[in-house]
Write a protein that holds these residues in place. Structure first.
Motif, PDB file in Angstrom:
ATOM      1  N   THR A  90     -78.652  -3.975 -62.999  1.00  0.00           N
ATOM      2  CA  THR A  90     -77.213  -3.521 -62.801  1.00  0.00           C
ATOM      3  C   THR A  90     -76.682  -2.680 -63.727  1.00  0.00           C
ATOM      4  N   SER A  91     -76.766  -2.714 -65.041  1.00  0.00           N
ATOM      5  CA  SER A  91     -76.609  -1.861 -66.015  1.00  0.00           C
ATOM      6  C   SER A  91     -77.106  -0.669 -65.977  1.00  0.00           C
ATOM      7  N   GLU A 105     -85.518   1.909 -64.667  1.00  0.00           N
ATOM      8  CA  GLU A 105     -84.933   0.843 -63.148  1.00  0.00           C
ATOM      9  C   GLU A 105     -86.311   0.786 -62.506  1.00  0.00           C
ATOM     10  N   GLN A 155     -79.348  -8.460 -64.092  1.00  0.00           N
ATOM     11  CA  GLN A 155     -77.948  -8.026 -64.732  1.00  0.00           C
ATOM     12  C   GLN A 155     -78.275  -6.838 -65.645  1.00  0.00           C
ATOM     13  N   ASP A 160     -78.293   0.869 -63.314  1.00  0.00           N
ATOM     14  CA  ASP A 160     -77.807   1.505 -62.007  1.00  0.00           C
ATOM     15  C   ASP A 160     -76.643   2.028 -62.475  1.00  0.00           C
ATOM     16  N   LYS A 161     -75.688   1.552 -63.264  1.00  0.00           N
ATOM     17  CA  LYS A 161     -74.622   2.038 -63.640  1.00  0.00           C
ATOM     18  C   LYS A 161     -74.847   3.323 -64.369  1.00  0.00           C
ATOM     19  N   LEU A 162     -75.626   3.161 -65.174  1.00  0.00           N
ATOM     20  CA  LEU A 162     -75.966   4.641 -66.106  1.00  0.00           C
ATOM     21  C   LEU A 162     -76.485   5.704 -65.248  1.00  0.00           C
ATOM     22  N   ALA A 218     -75.718   6.233 -62.080  1.00  0.00           N
ATOM     23  CA  ALA A 218     -74.686   6.859 -61.209  1.00  0.00           C
ATOM     24  C   ALA A 218     -73.619   7.430 -62.002  1.00  0.00           C
ATOM     25  N   GLY A 219     -73.541   7.065 -63.158  1.00  0.00           N
ATOM     26  CA  GLY A 219     -72.611   7.993 -64.114  1.00  0.00           C
ATOM     27  C   GLY A 219     -72.987   8.902 -65.053  1.00  0.00           C
TER      28      GLY A 219
END
Length: 60
Positions: free
Chosen positions: A52-53, A15, A49, A55-57, A59-60
């Motif tokens: 963003t992917s 990131e 883009q 960041d989703k990793l 967060a989850g």
């Protein structure tokens, strides 16, 4: 799914690298015009883009 600390560090480092790449591409676009500027800003968009992917990793 449980992730190891090494996995988390790798994702966080990825990131950070993406943020730097986005900043570099954006700054390079400042001095360009026409199609060259469009290409540099397209790189900014594509890296955004991917970020963003990632960041989703994170967060989850």
């Amino acid at each position: 799914m449980t992730h190891t600390p090494e996995y988390e560090q790798t994702i966080e480092h990825t990131e950070e690298l993406l943020r730097c790449a986005i900043a570099t591409a954006y700054a390079s676009a400042d001095n360009l015009h026409g199609l060259n500027r469009d290409v540099a800003l397209s790189v900014v968009h594509l890296l955004g883009q991917v970020k963003t992917s990632v960041d989703k990793l994170l967060a989850g």
